[in-house]
Write an enzyme that holds these catalytic residues in place. Structure first.
Site, PDB file in Angstrom:
ATOM      1  N   LYS A   1       0.854  -1.190   0.000  1.00  0.00           N
ATOM      2  CA  LYS A   1       0.000   0.000   0.000  1.00  0.00           C
ATOM      3  C   LYS A   1       0.890   1.241   0.000  1.00  0.00           C
ATOM      4  O   LYS A   1       1.924   1.268   0.691  1.00  0.00           O
ATOM      5  CB  LYS A   1      -0.892  -0.020   1.250  1.00  0.00           C
TER       6      LYS A   1
ATOM      7  N   SER B   1      -9.901   1.387   2.746  1.00  0.00           N
ATOM      8  CA  SER B   1      -9.048   2.241   1.954  1.00  0.00           C
ATOM      9  C   SER B   1      -7.930   1.502   1.205  1.00  0.00           C
ATOM     10  O   SER B   1      -7.317   2.084   0.313  1.00  0.00           O
ATOM     11  CB  SER B   1      -8.395   3.293   2.856  1.00  0.00           C
TER      12      SER B   1
ATOM     13  N   SER C   1      -9.986  -1.144   6.844  1.00  0.00           N
ATOM     14  CA  SER C   1      -9.458  -0.905   5.499  1.00  0.00           C
ATOM     15  C   SER C   1      -8.833  -2.085   4.791  1.00  0.00           C
ATOM     16  O   SER C   1      -8.574  -1.995   3.593  1.00  0.00           O
ATOM     17  CB  SER C   1      -8.442   0.231   5.532  1.00  0.00           C
TER      18      SER C   1
HETATM   19  N1  GLN Z   1     -13.233   3.368   6.290  1.00  0.00           N
HETATM   20  C1  GLN Z   1     -12.668   3.711   7.565  1.00  0.00           C
HETATM   21  C2  GLN Z   1     -12.371   5.188   7.604  1.00  0.00           C
HETATM   22  O1  GLN Z   1     -12.609   5.826   6.651  1.00  0.00           O
HETATM   23  C3  GLN Z   1     -11.457   2.903   7.842  1.00  0.00           C
HETATM   24  C4  GLN Z   1     -10.232   3.413   7.183  1.00  0.00           C
HETATM   25  C5  GLN Z   1      -9.043   2.592   7.508  1.00  0.00           C
HETATM   26  O2  GLN Z   1      -9.156   1.534   8.110  1.00  0.00           O
HETATM   27  N2  GLN Z   1      -7.891   3.101   7.145  1.00  0.00           N
HETATM   28  O3  GLN Z   1     -11.896   5.692   8.572  1.00  0.00           O
END
Ligand code: GLN
Length: 491
Positions: free
Chosen positions: A76, A151, A175
């Protein structure tokens, strides 16, 4: 070569019928053929990857049999691999290159894995769909009109599309698990601290964890085993009990395994079809002698509010460093204040700005007690719910999401709807617990995952349980229909 499991490729490498260089060249071939449509990869250094692969081949010839030796891995793009860009999916870091390796990346490299690309993500890992990337968003390989989930969008799609058998994402509130569910791969969020965060760009430090992604739990174990454990560069890091069982993961006996089904997760909000698949998955466990009982986690209803208050507060603090002074492009303005404000205004996207504003508000004088401190108390209540249920069950099984991958644009105009996509994934991180998402079948051709959550440091047991499930099912081996995009390239 079609998408394969790391285990298959491990055997081929160890038997001398495959070389790391050939696998890495295959990765590049797939990336070049498919990524014009899938938009997973933000950066590559092919020469460097090939060099690492040739070194792995030399180690293989010398008899080295490390679990990840020679295997391609996608990172990532919020993880540091020295010399390559770390964009975090943001324009604000244009031109920034990693001056060092993240601990997890360094440990993978030392074990002989071969990074082949940096993967797309929601900007600074804030998002649930992948759409908040400052670059063209990654697409779901099961349906290009739908989001892959976020994400860690690019990391998950890279595994689903067979670019690499392994990828690393990060999971703050879901994410790696949400996109894994949307794209039919397996993803682990370890116990908080088991994977070092050194070299992972911070989003919300009390929640951030690196999360390995692969086709199967057995594949994840290969990479997880070489990365796990204390790191002097991350004071929150801890050693993982049972880490030695990861190199050759065995399926856990399901006989007598006590599985809790939290009633708060099985609500009317589940899309039709999802619940049926979860029931069928749970039946696989019970047929092998697992015992299922309903349990209650009453404070789950506060989870989304608690998560988004704490997350935005930590975001507002962590992102203050991206102001043009040390990193990324700097706006030219007369005064310092103008420069800082203009740099941030130009460099950061709408969701990141929203969170910085919300977080700064939560932490401000007069509101700190009402929001931030109250959220901390709710976090304690959520954690004690889990402590209580783990006195009577070994693990919990829940949905990962209320439904399947949604179409692009469906939630972009409504931040609350986007936040609610995380309703089943934010609780375990608040309590620091290990959890994973694994494939449980399909509704109308779209994948659905099931989540397992365990008590602290039960990561190995969770993977052994998932491995047992995957030895009895084949959902995780289904690959997307590349006819739409790959046919002309013979993929
Ligand atoms: N979707 C969640 C957020 O927007 C989790 C994001 C993540 O785990 N980095 O915070």
């Amino acid at each position: 070569m079609a998408a394969g499991t790391a285990m298959d490729w491990r055997e081929g490498l160890d038997a001398g019928v495959l070389s790391s260089e050939s696998l890495v060249r295959d990765s590049f071939r797939r990336i070049h053929a498919l990524d014009g449509r899938l938009h997973c990869i933000l950066a590559m250094d092919e020469e460097r990857s090939l060099q690492v692969a040739r070194e792995a081949d030399a180690r293989l010839r010398a008899g080295d049999r490390s679990p990840v030796l020679g295997l391609p891995v996608v990172l990532k793009d919020n993880l540091h691999w020295s010399g390559l860009q770390v964009s975090c999916g943001s324009r604000s870091l244009d031109g920034y290159r990693a001056p060092y390796d993240a601990t997890v990346v360094g440990r993978l490299l030392a074990a002989g894995a071969v990074p082949v690309g940096k993967a797309n993500l929601d900007e600074f890992a804030m998002g649930s769909s992948g759409e908040f990337s400052a670059f063209a968003p990654a697409c779901n390989p099961w349906d290009l009109a739908r989001v892959p989930g976020g994400s860690s969008s690019g990391s998950v799609v890279a595994v689903a599309a067979g670019y690499a058998p392994l990828a690393l994402g990060s999971d703050t509130g879901g994410s790696v698990r949400l996109p894994a569910s949307f794209c039919n791969v397996t993803a682990l969020r370890p116990t908080y601290g088991v994977l070092s965060r050194h070299g992972l760009t911070a989003m919300a430090s009390s929640l951030d964890q690196v999360g390995p992604i692969a086709v199967s739990a057995a594949d994840i174990a290969l990479a997880f085993g070489v990365m796990a454990g204390r790191d002097p560069m991350d004071s929150t890091s801890v050693d993982l009990p049972g880490v030695e069982r990861l190199a050759r993961l065995q399926p856990r006996s399901l006989k007598g395994l006590r599985i809790g089904l939290p009633q708060e997760y099985f609500t009317d909000g589940l899309e039709p079809g999802v619940e049926g698949l979860l029931e069928a998955a749970i039946q696989v466990f019970t047929e092998q002698g697992a015992e299922v009982q309903e349990v209650s986690l009453p404070h789950t209803r506060y989870a989304i509010d608690t998560y988004y208050l704490l997350c935005t507060s930590e975001v507002s603090s962590n992102l203050s460093r991206f102001d043009g002074v040390r990193y990324g492009p700097r706006a030219k303005r007369e005064t310092l204040t103008e420069m800082l404000s203009e740099t941030r205004d130009q460099g950061l996207g709408s969701e990141v700005k929203r969170r910085i504003l919300l977080g700064a508000f939560c932490l401000s004088k007069g509101y700190y007690d009402a929001f931030y401190l109250k959220a901390l108390r709710a976090r304690t209540l959520i954690t004690s719910d889990f402590d209580r249920v783990f006195e009577s069950v070994d693990l919990l099984a829940t949905p990962v999401a209320t439904g399947t991958a949604f179409p692009f644009g469906a939630k972009m105009e409504d931040p609350l709807a986007m936040y609610l996509a995380d309703v089943f994934t934010v609780t375990a991180p608040l309590a620091g617990l290990p959890c994973l998402s694994m494939p449980a079948g399909f509704v109308a051709g779209l994948p659905v995952g099931i989540q397992l959550i365990g008590p602290p440091c039960s990561d190995v047991m969770l993977l052994e349980t998932a491995h047992a499930f995957q030895s009895l099912t084949s959902h995780h081996l289904q690959t997307p229909p590349f006819s739409q995009i790959g046919a002309s390239h013979g993929l």
